[in-house]
Motif scaffolding. Structure first.
Motif, short mmCIF file in Angstrom:
data_model
loop_
_atom_site.label_atom_id
_atom_site.label_comp_id
_atom_site.label_asym_id
_atom_site.label_seq_id
_atom_site.Cartn_x
_atom_site.Cartn_y
_atom_site.Cartn_z
N ASN A 180 20.83 92.18 -28.23
CA ASN A 180 20.96 90.96 -29.02
C ASN A 180 21.16 91.26 -30.50
N SER A 181 22.20 92.04 -30.85
CA SER A 181 22.45 92.30 -32.27
C SER A 181 22.89 91.05 -33.01
N TRP A 182 23.13 89.96 -32.27
CA TRP A 182 23.46 88.68 -32.91
C TRP A 182 22.34 88.19 -33.82
N GLN A 183 21.14 88.67 -33.63
CA GLN A 183 19.99 88.20 -34.42
C GLN A 183 19.57 89.22 -35.47
N ASP A 184 20.38 90.24 -35.70
CA ASP A 184 19.96 91.34 -36.56
C ASP A 184 19.90 90.94 -38.03
N GLY A 185 20.74 90.01 -38.45
CA GLY A 185 20.65 89.51 -39.82
C GLY A 185 21.23 90.42 -40.87
N THR A 186 22.25 91.21 -40.52
CA THR A 186 22.97 92.00 -41.51
C THR A 186 24.39 91.44 -41.63
N LEU A 187 25.06 91.78 -42.72
CA LEU A 187 26.38 91.20 -42.96
C LEU A 187 27.45 91.75 -42.03
N GLY A 188 27.15 92.83 -41.32
CA GLY A 188 28.08 93.32 -40.32
C GLY A 188 27.94 92.63 -38.99
N THR A 189 26.87 91.87 -38.81
CA THR A 189 26.64 91.19 -37.52
C THR A 189 26.61 89.67 -37.66
N ASN A 190 26.25 89.15 -38.81
CA ASN A 190 26.09 87.72 -38.99
C ASN A 190 26.82 87.22 -40.23
N CYS A 191 27.35 86.00 -40.15
CA CYS A 191 27.80 85.31 -41.35
C CYS A 191 26.56 84.85 -42.10
N PRO A 192 26.53 84.99 -43.41
CA PRO A 192 25.35 84.52 -44.15
C PRO A 192 25.25 83.00 -44.08
N ILE A 193 24.04 82.51 -44.30
CA ILE A 193 23.80 81.07 -44.27
C ILE A 193 24.31 80.45 -45.57
N PRO A 194 25.29 79.55 -45.52
CA PRO A 194 25.80 78.96 -46.76
C PRO A 194 24.74 78.11 -47.45
N PRO A 195 24.89 77.88 -48.75
CA PRO A 195 23.95 77.00 -49.46
C PRO A 195 23.89 75.62 -48.81
N GLY A 196 22.69 75.11 -48.67
CA GLY A 196 22.50 73.79 -48.09
C GLY A 196 22.56 73.73 -46.59
N GLN A 197 22.71 74.87 -45.92
CA GLN A 197 22.77 74.87 -44.46
C GLN A 197 21.62 75.69 -43.89
N ASN A 198 21.55 75.71 -42.57
CA ASN A 198 20.47 76.43 -41.91
C ASN A 198 21.00 77.23 -40.74
N PHE A 199 20.22 78.18 -40.31
CA PHE A 199 20.51 78.96 -39.10
C PHE A 199 19.19 79.27 -38.43
N THR A 200 19.17 79.16 -37.11
CA THR A 200 17.95 79.43 -36.35
C THR A 200 18.07 80.79 -35.68
N PHE A 201 17.22 81.72 -36.11
CA PHE A 201 17.12 83.01 -35.45
C PHE A 201 16.24 82.86 -34.21
N HIS A 202 16.66 83.50 -33.13
CA HIS A 202 15.85 83.50 -31.91
C HIS A 202 15.90 84.91 -31.34
N PHE A 203 14.77 85.61 -31.42
CA PHE A 203 14.71 86.96 -30.88
C PHE A 203 13.40 87.17 -30.16
N GLN A 204 13.39 88.13 -29.27
CA GLN A 204 12.19 88.47 -28.52
C GLN A 204 11.71 89.85 -28.95
N VAL A 205 10.41 89.96 -29.19
CA VAL A 205 9.84 91.26 -29.54
C VAL A 205 9.53 91.99 -28.23
N LYS A 206 10.60 92.31 -27.52
CA LYS A 206 10.53 92.84 -26.17
C LYS A 206 9.97 94.26 -26.17
N ASP A 207 8.91 94.46 -25.44
CA ASP A 207 8.33 95.79 -25.24
C ASP A 207 8.04 96.51 -26.55
N GLN A 208 7.59 95.77 -27.55
CA GLN A 208 7.25 96.38 -28.83
C GLN A 208 5.83 96.03 -29.24
N ILE A 209 5.25 96.91 -30.02
CA ILE A 209 4.01 96.65 -30.76
C ILE A 209 4.22 97.20 -32.16
#
Length: 552
Positions: free
Chosen positions: A91-120
């Motif tokens: 799910n690199s769609w949720q990585d939040g870097t400029l190579g994977t995501n368009c930045p959130i424009p001013p006045g808009q929103n984006f909902t990140f949804h990721f799972q902390v799968k098998d991590q501590i």
């Protein structure tokens, strides 16, 4: 309704209920990102706040939780967050870097949804747009172990997040004009602990409290811009128990070097006289040492913190020796992204060796930083979107750098997107070679890697005899000392487009990063998720029809 049909309906309803109950829990957050006036060094400046907070709110999750963060951008410029150390399986769609995501424009929103799968473990988030990291927008992110999986130490009395980092009193926009004009950031103006620098003289309010005789966990992360920091607590030793998602052999330390982007979890027992004590974070490898202090107060404290304060060690050789004491705890039960064979990484055949050399250059008189002679430039269309929409040739070229760069690679740099293609599920060795006089810190998104060696000099294949092939810590950020190299090893089994970057902000901003494309040949949902329905689109793909979705 017949009995047979009713029984079938009940069975279906029961099955549906089991599916709902079996889904991992969700955590929902709504974050408003705004400008605000902050004065961490006593000088008012423009900061970036999340829900009015600096630093931002902590995310407190548990292994396998689904984390949903709805980010509203109320700045006057695009904004984006990355979740440092969260692996985003498939799910690199949720990585939040400029190579994977368009930045959130001013006045808009984006909902990140990721799972902390098998991590501590202990992590943090921060902005990846512009020089926003220099204004705030960062905060702690912890992933607790599920109750079913024991941790290798008793439950602490409390759990504290300690965010340390260097800081500049100039605004992020002024700092951006510096680097855009070809100037380096220079010396920071101060160091912060949880957004404060400490006034001393017995006037500071306690950041944390401890009950006599109790043991506490401190999660220490370096969220700064460029400086390695040393962390210590007056008159108290720290038992290291976790590092960037891995339980460690529990050695005791009086002082810890925490390089940019790294996180350590330590246990501290309140076994001293019940009074106030000082925690210190100070710069390492700098001509002038800059420090911040914070107060830990015992419950029932009978006095203020006294002097003298403990000093940090000197020289990077000390720090290298400390690195060599870090070991993975192979007997601990823990969530692991890929437990099969994890203990035997030293027995896996290497299929590819990639050597990456960082360097500094002048392009038209302006400072740029590069990897193997390429200074990365962010295209208008995120690399992941171009690849998913099957138009990469219109945006970037794969493998513009070689795996074994020539010695002359330090003499010049081209400005272009830097994307390396790595075959899915291959075991790769990456050598990070630093020919410069200042330390470096590297982070890889989407993965943990085995940090098998750091050594002075230049790497050669014969150096593999010095690797730790038994219990090197599995982590996501590694330092490289001046005129030294580091070796990491990992299996590229997480399909996506993943950022490998210098954690030193001005270096990343001025091109010292690249992206690793790991594509599943089957284009199957078993290997990678489809683009989210809410994905922001920009660049050449903005009005293109969405490609056919992946299927199992």
């Amino acid at each position: 309704m017949g009995w047979a049909m009713m029984l079938m309906l009940l069975l279906c309803l029961s099955a549906g209920a089991m599916v709902v109950q079996g889904e991992d829990p969700y955590l929902f957050f709504t974050w408003n990102v705004t400008y605000g006036t902050i004065s961490p060094l006593g000088v008012p400046q423009q900061g970036i706040l999340i829900n009015g907070q600096f630093p931002g709110p902590n995310i407190n999750s548990t292994t396998n939780n689904n984390v949903v963060v709805n980010v509203f951008n109320y700045l006057d410029e695009p904004f984006l967050l990355t979740w440092n150390g969260i692996q985003h399986r498939k799910n690199s769609w949720q990585d939040g870097t400029l190579g994977t995501n368009c930045p959130i424009p001013p006045g808009q929103n984006f909902t990140f949804h990721f799972q902390v799968k098998d991590q501590i473990g202990s992590y943090f988030y921060y902005p990846t747009t512009a020089m926003h990291r220099a204004a705030g927008g960062f905060g702690g992110l912890r992933v607790n172990s599920r109750l079913l999986i024991p941790v290798p130490y008793p439950d602490p009395e409390d759990d504290y997040t300690v965010l340390i980092g260097d800081w500049y009193s100039k605004s992020h926009s002024v700092l951006q004009t510096f680097v855009d004009s070809g100037r380096a950031l220079g010396r920071p103006d101060g160091v912060l602990i949880n957004g404060q620098t400490g006034k001393g003289m017995g006037s500071d309010k306690p950041l944390f409290t401890m009950k006599p005789g109790k043991t506490y966990k401190y999660r220490i992360c370096n969220v700064g811009l460029k400086n390695s920091l040393n962390f210590r607590i007056q008159d108290h030793s720290m038992k290291l128990v976790e590092m960037e998602g891995s339980h460690t052999v529990q050695n005791m330390y009086d002082t810890l070097d925490v390089h940019v982007g790294q996180c350590y979890s330590v246990l501290v027992t309140a076994d001293k006289e019940p009074k106030d004590y000082t925690m210190i974070a100070s710069t390492r490898f700098t001509k002038e040492v800059i420090s911040a202090t914070g107060i830990i107060s015992y419950v029932g404290s009978t006095g203020k913190a006294s002097s003298p304060l403990p000093l940090a060690p000197e020289g990077w050789a000390w720090s290298l020796n400390q690195f060599r004491t870090f070991r993975w705890n192979l007997t601990a039960s823990a969530a692991r992204p890929n437990p099969q064979g994890s203990y035997h990484y030293g027995q896996i055949n290497i299929t590819r060796t990639i050597k990456l050399v960082n360097s500094a250059h002048r392009d038209g008189g302006k400072l740029r930083y590069a990897i193997n002679g390429v200074s990365h430039v962010e295209p208008e269309t995120p690399l992941k979107l171009a690849e998913y929409y099957q138009v990469p040739q219109k945006v970037f070229k794969y493998n513009v750098i070689s795996d074994d760069p020539p010695a002359t690679v330090e003499n010049k740099a081209s400005l272009e997107p830097n994307v390396v293609n790595i075959t899915f599920r291959t075991f790769v060795e990456i050598i990070l070679e630093n020919h410069e006089k200042s330390p470096q810190s590297w982070h890889l998104d989407g993965y943990s890697f085995f940090a098998v060696a750091i050594e002075p000099g230049r790497w050669t294949p014969e150096k593999r005899s010095n690797y730790n092939l038994l219990d090197a810590v599995s982590r996501h950020t590694i330092q490289v000392f001046p005129k030294s190299w580091a070796a990491i090893m990992l299996t590229f089994d997480n399909a996506g487009m993943w950022n490998l970057r210098s954690e030193l902000t001005e270096r990343r901003y001025l091109g010292q990063q690249l992206y690793i494309s790991v594509q599943s040949p089957e284009h199957s949902l078993r290997d990678e998720y489809n683009i989210p329905d809410n994905a922001l689109l920009c660049g050449i793909v903005k009005d293109m029809p969405k490609p056919p979705p992946y299927s199992i």
